[in-house]
Design a protein around this motif. Structure first.
Motif, PDB file in Angstrom:
ATOM      1  N   ALA A   3       0.848  -1.189   0.000  1.00  0.00           N
ATOM      2  CA  ALA A   3       0.000   0.000   0.000  1.00  0.00           C
ATOM      3  C   ALA A   3       0.887   1.245   0.000  1.00  0.00           C
ATOM      4  CB  ALA A   3      -0.900  -0.004   1.233  1.00  0.00           C
ATOM      5  N   ARG A   4       0.370   2.320  -0.548  1.00  0.00           N
ATOM      6  CA  ARG A   4       1.201   3.514  -0.694  1.00  0.00           C
ATOM      7  C   ARG A   4       1.683   4.041   0.663  1.00  0.00           C
ATOM      8  NH1 ARG A   4      -0.659   8.670  -4.221  1.00  0.00           N
ATOM      9  NH2 ARG A   4      -1.500   6.936  -5.467  1.00  0.00           N
ATOM     10  N   ALA A   5       0.816   4.002   1.673  1.00  0.00           N
ATOM     11  CA  ALA A   5       1.233   4.482   2.995  1.00  0.00           C
ATOM     12  C   ALA A   5       2.357   3.624   3.556  1.00  0.00           C
ATOM     13  CB  ALA A   5       0.037   4.491   3.947  1.00  0.00           C
ATOM     14  N   VAL A   6       2.259   2.312   3.379  1.00  0.00           N
ATOM     15  CA  VAL A   6       3.316   1.408   3.845  1.00  0.00           C
ATOM     16  C   VAL A   6       4.614   1.698   3.100  1.00  0.00           C
ATOM     17  CG1 VAL A   6       4.047  -1.000   3.988  1.00  0.00           C
ATOM     18  CG2 VAL A   6       1.680  -0.384   4.508  1.00  0.00           C
ATOM     19  N   THR A  16      -6.109   2.357  10.642  1.00  0.00           N
ATOM     20  CA  THR A  16      -7.158   3.114   9.982  1.00  0.00           C
ATOM     21  C   THR A  16      -8.147   3.597  11.022  1.00  0.00           C
ATOM     22  OG1 THR A  16      -8.558   1.159   9.633  1.00  0.00           O
ATOM     23  CG2 THR A  16      -6.972   1.709   7.891  1.00  0.00           C
ATOM     24  N   ASP A  17      -8.910   4.586  10.638  1.00  0.00           N
ATOM     25  CA  ASP A  17      -9.956   5.118  11.512  1.00  0.00           C
ATOM     26  C   ASP A  17     -11.163   5.448  10.650  1.00  0.00           C
ATOM     27  OD1 ASP A  17     -11.615   7.016  13.024  1.00  0.00           O
ATOM     28  OD2 ASP A  17      -9.971   7.055  14.477  1.00  0.00           O
ATOM     29  N   THR A  18     -12.220   4.665  10.848  1.00  0.00           N
ATOM     30  CA  THR A  18     -13.490   4.918  10.176  1.00  0.00           C
ATOM     31  C   THR A  18     -14.475   5.542  11.155  1.00  0.00           C
ATOM     32  OG1 THR A  18     -13.125   3.030   8.700  1.00  0.00           O
ATOM     33  CG2 THR A  18     -15.383   3.854   8.867  1.00  0.00           C
ATOM     34  N   THR A  62      -6.329  11.030  10.326  1.00  0.00           N
ATOM     35  CA  THR A  62      -6.063  12.140   9.421  1.00  0.00           C
ATOM     36  C   THR A  62      -7.328  12.616   8.728  1.00  0.00           C
ATOM     37  OG1 THR A  62      -5.511  10.571   7.660  1.00  0.00           O
ATOM     38  CG2 THR A  62      -3.696  11.403   9.011  1.00  0.00           C
ATOM     39  N   SER A  63      -7.249  13.810   8.143  1.00  0.00           N
ATOM     40  CA  SER A  63      -8.350  14.327   7.335  1.00  0.00           C
ATOM     41  C   SER A  63      -8.662  13.353   6.213  1.00  0.00           C
ATOM     42  CB  SER A  63      -7.978  15.677   6.709  1.00  0.00           C
ATOM     43  OG  SER A  63      -7.701  16.638   7.680  1.00  0.00           O
ATOM     44  N   ARG A  64      -9.920  13.309   5.842  1.00  0.00           N
ATOM     45  CA  ARG A  64     -10.315  12.411   4.748  1.00  0.00           C
ATOM     46  C   ARG A  64      -9.512  12.752   3.493  1.00  0.00           C
ATOM     47  NH1 ARG A  64     -14.638  12.192   0.757  1.00  0.00           N
ATOM     48  NH2 ARG A  64     -15.021  10.011   0.260  1.00  0.00           N
ATOM     49  N   ASN A  65      -8.893  11.714   2.915  1.00  0.00           N
ATOM     50  CA  ASN A  65      -8.094  11.800   1.689  1.00  0.00           C
ATOM     51  C   ASN A  65      -6.759  12.524   1.877  1.00  0.00           C
ATOM     52  OD1 ASN A  65     -10.040  10.412   0.199  1.00  0.00           O
ATOM     53  ND2 ASN A  65     -11.138  12.302  -0.310  1.00  0.00           N
ATOM     54  N   ALA A  66      -6.373  12.829   3.110  1.00  0.00           N
ATOM     55  CA  ALA A  66      -5.073  13.465   3.324  1.00  0.00           C
ATOM     56  C   ALA A  66      -3.938  12.481   3.045  1.00  0.00           C
ATOM     57  CB  ALA A  66      -4.969  14.002   4.750  1.00  0.00           C
ATOM     58  N   VAL A  67      -4.170  11.213   3.342  1.00  0.00           N
ATOM     59  CA  VAL A  67      -3.182  10.164   3.088  1.00  0.00           C
ATOM     60  C   VAL A  67      -3.807   9.168   2.113  1.00  0.00           C
ATOM     61  CG1 VAL A  67      -1.760   8.337   4.103  1.00  0.00           C
ATOM     62  CG2 VAL A  67      -2.194  10.447   5.393  1.00  0.00           C
ATOM     63  N   ALA A  68      -3.080   8.820   1.095  1.00  0.00           N
ATOM     64  CA  ALA A  68      -3.604   7.930   0.059  1.00  0.00           C
ATOM     65  C   ALA A  68      -4.009   6.581   0.645  1.00  0.00           C
ATOM     66  CB  ALA A  68      -2.553   7.729  -1.024  1.00  0.00           C
ATOM     67  N   ARG A  69      -5.133   6.044   0.149  1.00  0.00           N
ATOM     68  CA  ARG A  69      -5.637   4.755   0.624  1.00  0.00           C
ATOM     69  C   ARG A  69      -5.428   3.642  -0.400  1.00  0.00           C
ATOM     70  NH1 ARG A  69     -11.435   5.931   1.466  1.00  0.00           N
ATOM     71  NH2 ARG A  69     -11.055   7.923   0.442  1.00  0.00           N
ATOM     72  N   VAL A  72       6.159  12.465   6.885  1.00  0.00           N
ATOM     73  CA  VAL A  72       6.366  11.523   5.779  1.00  0.00           C
ATOM     74  C   VAL A  72       5.071  11.262   5.011  1.00  0.00           C
ATOM     75  CG1 VAL A  72       6.922   9.102   5.255  1.00  0.00           C
ATOM     76  CG2 VAL A  72       8.350  10.405   6.854  1.00  0.00           C
ATOM     77  N   LEU A  73       3.972  11.100   5.722  1.00  0.00           N
ATOM     78  CA  LEU A  73       2.728  10.652   5.080  1.00  0.00           C
ATOM     79  C   LEU A  73       1.825  11.781   4.615  1.00  0.00           C
ATOM     80  CD1 LEU A  73       1.648   7.619   7.326  1.00  0.00           C
ATOM     81  CD2 LEU A  73       2.855   7.589   5.137  1.00  0.00           C
ATOM     82  N   LEU A  74       1.892  12.935   5.253  1.00  0.00           N
ATOM     83  CA  LEU A  74       0.947  14.012   4.939  1.00  0.00           C
ATOM     84  C   LEU A  74       1.463  14.922   3.837  1.00  0.00           C
ATOM     85  CD1 LEU A  74      -0.061  14.957   8.584  1.00  0.00           C
ATOM     86  CD2 LEU A  74      -1.595  14.001   6.847  1.00  0.00           C
ATOM     87  N   PRO A  75       0.558  15.542   3.083  1.00  0.00           N
ATOM     88  CA  PRO A  75       0.986  16.493   2.060  1.00  0.00           C
ATOM     89  C   PRO A  75       1.540  17.753   2.716  1.00  0.00           C
ATOM     90  CG  PRO A  75      -1.402  16.506   2.268  1.00  0.00           C
ATOM     91  CD  PRO A  75      -0.905  15.387   3.126  1.00  0.00           C
TER      92      PRO A  75
END
Length: 509
Positions: free
Chosen positions: A187-190, A255-257, A275-282, A311-314
Motif C-alpha cells: 500500500a502507498r502508505a506502507v 485506519t480510523d473509520t 487524518t483528514s479524509r483523503n489526506a493520506v492515500a488509501r 512523511v505521510l501528509l501532504p
C-alpha cells in the motif's frame, strides 16, 4: 513429590500445608472455581500477579478465574518451601507446560481457622515466541526499509488491512485470509514509511473487517492492554496499538473509520491521529466505508507522531494559531473520572474557552453515520460475505446481516443528509481547535462493553468521521491511573497544525 526446604534442613513442614498445595493444584487443573475460591484468602488484601498486572482482592481474583476458561495444562516438577513460622510459609513451584516451556508460581500460604489459604501469589510462564493475539505474521524485520531516511531505525506494526508486498491481507478473518491472494506491491502508505527508512516488523491483528470499536477478537484472542491490564485494548487498530504499547514497534499503522485509532489510543495511553479524509492515500487498503475511512497511526510520544506525519501528509502552510475550545456538552457525555482528567488537562493548558458544541443533534448524526457506514460496508463486502456469514464472529455477522436488510430509501435519505451534516459540523469547528473526550470511559473489562457504550462512543467519534476532520488523541490518566484521552479536532487539512500543537504538550505524569 517431596518438597525441599530452601535452607537445606530436614525440619518437618507445617501440618496440612502440602495437602492444601496439592488440593489447589488439582482444583486449578480441573478449573474447580469453588475450590479455588476457598483456597485463596477472602478479603480485599489478597494478591495475585502475573505479567499482565496485579489483581487486588479476592473478588477481582475470582472474577478473573471465572472468565479465563481454565489455566494451561502443566506438571509440577520441583517444589521449594521456606517456612516463616508455624502459620506462614512460602511455596515456590516450578512447572512444565504441556504446550512446551516452563513456568513458576510463588505462593504465600497462611494457616487460618478454616485451614491453609493463599494470601499472595505470583505466576510466570514462558511467553510464546509470537503472540498471535497481537501479530498475524512477524519478522526480524518482515520488510526492511531504506538504509537512511527521516524514520530510519523506527519499526512499524501494519494493520491487517494494508497490502504488504509478498503477504496476504487477512482483514481479521481466517476465512478471508485463506482465500486472499498474495499482494504484489505494498500500500502507498506502507511504501512511504519504508522509503523513509522505517522497517515493517509485521502485520498486526485487526478486528474482523475493522468493524468494531472494542478490540475483543473472537478468532485469535484479544490483544492485551499493557497499561490497563485485563481490560479491552480498543479496536479495530487493536493489534497495531498493542504492539506499540508493548514496545514491539515504535509506530502502529492503522485506519480510523468510526474511531479505530482514537479508541485504542485513549484506552492504551498512546498518541494517535486520524487524518483528514483523503489526506493520506488509501491505495492498497481494504475499505470498510470509503466515505469515512482514513489512514492513521499511533506512537508512544508526540514527536514521533509528528515525524510520521511529515512523511505521510501532504505539505501544508506554517501552523496557524487558533482558539482552543472545550466542548462542555460533549464533555458531559464522559464518565466522571474521564471528565475530571480532561478538565485538569484543560486547566493546565491555559486559555481554553469553555462553551457547548451545540450537539443537540448528536443522536441524529450518529444514526446518519451508522446507516451510511453499514450500507457502504455491505456494498464493499457483500459478494464475499453473503455466503460466508457463518465464518464471522457474532457481532460482526450481526452488523453485516443488519446492513443487508437496510431499507434503500432510508439509506438514500441518510446519504443525502450527510452533506448538510458535514457542513454543519465544519461550521461549528471553524478555525478553532475543539477538545472533546476521545472515549467516554476508560477501557472496560471484557464482557462489560455494551451497546449503550458503543452508541455513546460513536456519537463522539462520528463528529470527525462525518466532518472528514483530523482528530488527535492526547493520552491522559484518571485519578486511579487508568488511561483515557482528550481529542483535539480541527478543520479538514489542519493535520499538521494538530501535530505541531501536540509537540508542545508535555506528557502527563
Amino acid at each position: 513429590m517431596m518438597p525441599r526446604m530452601t535452607d537445606g534442613t530436614s525440619d518437618p513442614l507445617p501440618d496440612g500445608l502440602m495437602d492444601a498445595f496439592w488440593d489447589y493444584e488439582a482444583a486449578l487443573m480441573s478449573d474447580d472455581l469453588e475450590a479455588l475460591d476457598r483456597l485463596f484468602a477472602p478479603g480485599p488484601a489478597t494478591l495475585r500477579t502475573d505479567a499482565a498486572g496485579t489483581l487486588v482482592g479476592h473478588d477481582q481474583i475470582s472474577a478473573f478465574r471465572g472468565g479465563r476458561g481454565g489455566a494451561p495444562r502443566r506438571t509440577v516438577v520441583d517444589i521449594q518451601v521456606q517456612v516463616v513460622d508455624a502459620a506462614n510459609a512460602l511455596v515456590v513451584a516450578t512447572t512444565e507446560l504441556v504446550r512446551g516451556g516452563r513456568g513458576a508460581q510463588t505462593q504465600l500460604w497462611q494457616r487460618r481457622p478454616e485451614g491453609w489459604v493463599v494470601t499472595a501469589a505470583h505466576v510466570a510462564v514462558t511467553p510464546p515466541a509470537i503472540d498471535i493475539r497481537v501479530w498475524r505474521v512477524v519478522g526480524d524485520p518482515l520488510v526492511s526499509g531504506a538504509e537512511d531516511g527521516p524514520l530510519a531505525r523506527e519499526t512499524v506494526a501494519v494493520k491487517d488491512l494494508f497490502a504488504v508486498a509478498g503477504q496476504k491481507v487477512g482483514a481479521g478473518s481466517p476465512a478471508y485470509l485463506a482465500a486472499a491472494p498474495v499482494e504484489n506491491r505494498s500500500a502507498r502508505a506502507v511504501q512511504k514509511l519504508l522509503d523513509a527508512g522505517a522497517d515493517v516488523t509485521g502485520i498486526a491483528r485487526t478486528d474482523e473487517f475493522a468493524w468494531s470499536l472494542f478490540g475483543d477478537n473472537g478468532h485469535y484472542g484479544t490483544p492485551p492492554n499493557v497499561h490497563a491490564p485485563r481490560r479491552l485494548p480498543g479496536g479495530s487498530t487493536s493489534g497495531s496499538a498493542t504492539a506499540t504499547s508493548l514496545g514491539h514497534t515504535t509506530i502502529g499503522l492503522g485506519t480510523d473509520t468510526g474511531g479505530s485509532i482514537r479508541v485504542p489510543s485513549s484506552w492504551q495511553g498512546l498518541w494517535g491521529i486520524r487524518t483528514s479524509r483523503n489526506a493520506v492515500a488509501r491505495d492498497g487498503l481494504l475499505a470498510l466505508a470509503p466515505t469515512f475511512d482514513t489512514v492513521g497511526w499511533v506512537t508512544r510520544d508526540a514527536d514521533l507522531l509528528a515525524r510520521v506525519g511529515d512523511v505521510l501528509l501532504p505539505p501544508a502552510p506554517p501552523p496557524a494559531t487558533s482558539d482552543v475550545v472545550l466542548a462542555t456538552d460533549l464533555l458531559a457525555l464522559a464518565a466522571p473520572d474521564v471528565r475530571a482528567a480532561i478538565e485538569e488537562f484543560a486547566r493546565g493548558w491555559g486559555n481554553v474557552v469553555r462553551e457547548p458544541f451545540d450537539a443537540h443533534d448528536l443522536d441524529t448524526w450518529r444514526t446518519t453515520f451508522t446507516l451510511v457506514q453499514s450500507a457502504e460496508a455491505w456494498k464493499q463486502h457483500a459478494t464475499w460475505v453473503a455466503s460466508r456469514l457463518h465464518t464471522l464472529t457474532p457481532a460482526v455477522r450481526g452488523r453485516f446481516e443488519a446492513a443487508a436488510r437496510l431499507d434503500p430509501a432510508e439509506v438514500n435519505a441518510a446519504a443525502e443528509s450527510l452533506t448538510g451534516v458535514r457542513l454543519e459540523i465544519r461550521h461549528r469547528v471553524a478555525d478553532r481547535i475543539v477538545l472533546l473526550p476521545s472515549t467516554p470511559t476508560v477501557a472496560p473489562l471484557p464482557g462489560s462493553a455494551d451497546q449503550s457504550l458503543r452508541e455513546t462512543m460513536l456519537g463522539l467519534t462520528s463528529i470527525a468521521g462525518i466532518g472528514g476532520l483530523p482528530a488527535l488523541n492526547v493520552p491522559l490518566r484518571t485519578a486511579d491511573g487508568l488511561p483515557c484521552g482528550v481529542c483535539l479536532v480541527a478543520a479538514p487539512g489542519r493535520d499538521r497544525d494538530l501535530l505541531a500543537l501536540a509537540r508542545t504538550i508535555p506528557r502527563p505524569a
